[in-house]
Design a protein around this motif. Structure first.
Motif, PDB file in Angstrom:
ATOM      1  N   GLN A   1       5.067  -3.568  -0.195  1.00  0.00           N
ATOM      2  CA  GLN A   1       3.766  -3.538  -0.869  1.00  0.00           C
ATOM      3  C   GLN A   1       2.657  -3.855   0.124  1.00  0.00           C
TER       4      GLN A   1
ATOM      5  N   GLY B   1      -1.721  -3.733   0.982  1.00  0.00           N
ATOM      6  CA  GLY B   1      -3.079  -3.542   0.495  1.00  0.00           C
ATOM      7  C   GLY B   1      -3.554  -4.566  -0.506  1.00  0.00           C
ATOM      8  N   GLY B   2      -2.680  -5.434  -0.983  1.00  0.00           N
ATOM      9  CA  GLY B   2      -3.092  -6.395  -1.998  1.00  0.00           C
ATOM     10  C   GLY B   2      -3.804  -7.581  -1.374  1.00  0.00           C
ATOM     11  N   ALA B   3      -4.755  -8.115  -2.086  1.00  0.00           N
ATOM     12  CA  ALA B   3      -5.468  -9.289  -1.585  1.00  0.00           C
ATOM     13  C   ALA B   3      -5.105 -10.533  -2.354  1.00  0.00           C
ATOM     14  N   SER B   4      -4.593 -10.391  -3.551  1.00  0.00           N
ATOM     15  CA  SER B   4      -4.257 -11.586  -4.317  1.00  0.00           C
ATOM     16  C   SER B   4      -3.172 -11.257  -5.321  1.00  0.00           C
ATOM     17  N   TRP B   5      -2.548 -12.313  -5.805  1.00  0.00           N
ATOM     18  CA  TRP B   5      -1.510 -12.145  -6.806  1.00  0.00           C
ATOM     19  C   TRP B   5      -2.129 -12.181  -8.182  1.00  0.00           C
ATOM     20  N   VAL B   6      -1.601 -11.401  -9.094  1.00  0.00           N
ATOM     21  CA  VAL B   6      -2.048 -11.480 -10.480  1.00  0.00           C
ATOM     22  C   VAL B   6      -0.834 -11.660 -11.381  1.00  0.00           C
TER      23      VAL B   6
ATOM     24  N   LYS C   1       7.393  -7.784 -11.482  1.00  0.00           N
ATOM     25  CA  LYS C   1       7.806  -7.214 -10.202  1.00  0.00           C
ATOM     26  C   LYS C   1       8.241  -8.291  -9.196  1.00  0.00           C
TER      27      LYS C   1
ATOM     28  N   THR D   1       1.624  -9.030 -13.161  1.00  0.00           N
ATOM     29  CA  THR D   1       2.623  -8.258 -12.436  1.00  0.00           C
ATOM     30  C   THR D   1       3.884  -9.067 -12.177  1.00  0.00           C
TER      31      THR D   1
ATOM     32  N   GLN E   1       1.754 -14.393  -1.289  1.00  0.00           N
ATOM     33  CA  GLN E   1       1.885 -12.948  -1.126  1.00  0.00           C
ATOM     34  C   GLN E   1       2.738 -12.651   0.096  1.00  0.00           C
TER      35      GLN E   1
END
Lengths: 262, 424
Positions: free
Chosen positions: B343, B345-350, B356, B353, B323
């Motif tokens: 970007q 606020g994200g805690a992990s990759w999914v 992107k 997505t 990330q």
């Protein structure tokens, strides 16, 4: 790029990034230094972990004992009592080991004498859900005092204060990168963004009603222009059940409330 | 004529060189510096049409003129000879001896090596004649028009000990050698599929003089079965070689289909093909090529359990990309004059997505060109050393065999395997 300044520090248990642009680096170094020393001073008041801090000592001595405290800390605790009411108890700096009890049930504050007493032996106050907002409120005053027009001040990318605009655009461009998608774009000028939820997939917010860590995978993002209120609201919404969210949100002024998908 | 060493000696050295090179996976160490032994390598160019002229320019562009001399050119089409002579003049090189037939050239002039850039159907007999005359050969891909000719070229190399290098230039590209090295070291995890395509939107024709219509097949040889297998040999063979190289395997079977869908202009080769090659471990190489749309261009996607690579564009996409901290991205963007969302606020990759995620570069210090210049230099270096990595020839051989088996699959409409006699 010329006249672009960036520094980072470890502060308030996270990474503090300071981004400024438009003036000379030497001037920004003064601003940076002022911010840095201000946060150090705030940590000596609000840190629950620093044994030299006022709060640390208070947590050690205030059970069943009216204890003198500074105007600054008193003001903040009173503010937290107000926010506890506004969030129907879901913002609670005194929730440690006190399942189901609201803040005013846990402490007794005597403002006229600047004293506080903890009503139960296991009460500890913790400013983790509001401390960065308090710090950003102070930083906001510093930016004003130094006439800083364009800035990003970020605590761990979850508490972000913006001023002015990006050097190559008319706003600061962010998007709320949540657990499941990148959400909508945020066009920020003079704003505050507060994000609460899982931190590195680890629960860290306690539901004051159940006393348990919130393990829901949701995250919430608040955009407004008040650093303290933004921090309080994002923390409370993560702890509160969804059927109370609208009621809590109505008590605050904000531009946006964004949720990650659960 | 260059002095020939004994075949046994040559083979011994070749095998050793091959093993080392295969381990290193970089045939030339990506350097253009040559060993200088004071003796110029004497080269001939056979076939100086469009590709041959390009190879001449590329060689002349290298700063190694003290190491070689192009002493002769051979072609049976005068306009190509004239154009090649202009290039010699342009670069201030001595006028080469000119031959219309390669047999005469081989008989009359002492050569160390030849570069064969003729139409495909002529590769085999020219290369074989040269190798039999003790001349080392760099032959454009694919090797030959038929399976038997391909095998005959390989057998002649073994019999004579002459170097035979096939023009799969991506073997000499920094991006490709680096990427393949990373793939072999597990960067992509287990590879499940390779997809590749080469899409163009043109008729693939060269102009024929109006008063000489009989030159149609000579000039547009790529469009006629007798001379070429069209998209298969001229384009797909490059990408099939990459699949074999990445997988360190050769296919076990191929299925395919093809048609003349758009360019119904008298051509005999398909303008639209689709094939699936299966490998021993279950990996599939899915390929298509066409001449009526260029949106997707040319690409090889290597798809593994840990990530994907797009080799033509030097890109790597992790299945679990780290990330990028939003603030760090913001700072990088400001410094690069970029204005886009950071970007937070994200805690992990999914993975959902992934659209992107813009990926990462495989290597940052790409060389200019596609490896062809390095291939030419490598050939000269091999001649000087009198040895060449054997695995490179095997790559070319197996690719050519399986390219032609792909043609059989399309023609027969059946799944084709490789006859034992073509296995090496």
């Amino acid at each position: 790029m010329k006249n672009f300044y960036h520094s980072s520090h470890f502060a308030m248990n996270t990474r503090l990034d300071i981004i400024l642009w438009g003036c000379e680096e030497s001037y920004y170094a003064q601003v940076d230094n002022k911010i840095h020393t201000t946060i150090k001073a705030l940590e000596l008041i609000y840190s629950r972990f620093d044994n030299k801090s006022e709060l640390y000592k208070l947590n050690d001595t205030a059970y069943n004992n009216y204890t003198k405290l500074s105007n600054t800390l008193l003001k903040s605790i009173n503010q937290c009592l107000e926010y506890s009411v506004k969030t129907t108890g879901y913002f609670n700096i005194g929730f440690l080991n006190n399942q189901g009890m609201e803040l005013h049930d846990l402490i007794e504050v005597r403002s006229h004498s600047n004293t506080i007493k903890y009503l139960y032996p296991n009460v500890k106050l913790d400013f983790g859900g509001i401390g960065k907002g308090i710090a950003l409120k102070h930083i906001e005053l510093i930016l004003n005092a130094y006439n800083i027009e364009n800035a990003i001040i970020s605590f761990g990318e979850s508490s972000v204060l913006t001023r002015g605009k990006h050097p190559h655009g008319s706003y600061w461009p962010f998007s709320f990168q949540d657990q499941h998608n990148f959400g909508e774009s945020l066009k920020l000028n003079n704003h505050m963004v507060s994000i609460s939820g899982l931190h590195n997939n680890t629960p860290h917010i306690i539901n004051p009603e159940s006393g348990k860590l919130v393990s829901d995978s949701r995250a919430v993002c608040i955009v407004n222009n008040d650093p303290i209120a933004a921090e309080v609201l994002s923390t409370a919404l993560i702890a509160a059940p969804q059927n109370l969210h609208q009621q809590i949100i109505k008590s605050f002024t904000q531009e946006k409330v964004l949720y990650s998908k659960s | 004529m260059a002095q020939k060493e004994g075949r046994r000696e040559f083979l011994k050295r070749s095998v050793l060189a091959s093993a080392g090179a295969a381990l290193a996976l970089s045939p030339i160490n990506n350097t253009l510096a040559l060993l200088t032994n004071g003796k110029k390598v004497k080269l001939g160019y056979i076939g100086v049409g469009g590709r041959g002229q390009h190879l001449l320019r590329l060689l002349f562009d290298q700063q190694i003129s003290s190491d070689y001399e192009v002493v002769t050119i051979c072609d049976n089409y005068q306009p190509s000879i004239d154009a090649a002579l202009e290039i010699f003049k342009e670069y201030g090189r001595p006028v080469p001896k000119i031959f219309l037939s390669h047999q005469k050239m081989v008989k009359n002039i002492a050569l160390d090596g030849v570069v064969v850039a003729t139409p495909l159907f002529a590769h085999a007999h020219i290369s074989i004649d040269c190798m039999n005359a003790g001349i080392h050969v760099l032959c454009e891909k694919a090797m030959a028009r038929t399976l038997d000719d391909t095998k005959a070229m390989y057998d002649t190399h073994i019999k004579t000990g002459s170097i035979l290098l096939i023009g799969h230039q991506r073997i000499f590209s920094k991006v490709y050698t680096n990427a393949i090295n990373q793939i072999h070291n597990g960067k992509l995890g287990e590879i499940g599929q390779i997809r590749a395509y080469w899409h163009r939107n043109n008729d693939w024709r060269r102009p024929v003089p109006k008063n000489k219509p009989y030159l149609e097949k000579k000039i547009n040889w790529r469009l006629y079965n007798e001379y070429s297998a069209g998209l298969l040999t001229e384009l797909m063979s490059h990408q099939l070689q990459i699949a074999n190289w990445a997988l360190k395997q050769n296919p076990t079977s191929v299925m395919g289909t093809g048609s003349i869908r758009y360019w119904k202009d008298g051509r005999q080769v398909d303008d639209n093909i689709a094939l699936i090659y299966s490998y021993p471990d279950g990996t599939q190489f899915v390929y298509d090529s066409l001449n009526c749309n260029k949106k997707y261009g040319c690409q090889e996607h290597i798809l593994g359990s840990k990530g994907a690579m797009e080799l033509e564009t030097n890109k790597f996409y992790s299945e679990n990309p780290p990330q990028a901290p939003g603030i760090l991205q913001l700072i990088n963007d400001i410094e690069k004059d970029v204005f886009r969302d950071a970007q937070i606020g994200g805690a992990s990759w999914v993975p959902e997505t992934a659209v992107k995620y813009e990926g990462e570069t495989i290597i940052t210090n790409k060389q200019k060109g596609d490896g062809t210049a390095e291939e030419l230099v490598h050939f000269i270096k091999c001649i000087q050393k009198k040895s060449a990595p054997e695995w490179i020839l095997k790559e070319g051989y197996n690719t050519s065999i399986w390219t032609l088996l792909g043609e059989q699959a399309i023609e027969s409409g059946t799944k084709i395997t490789c006859p034992e006699k073509y296995l090496i």
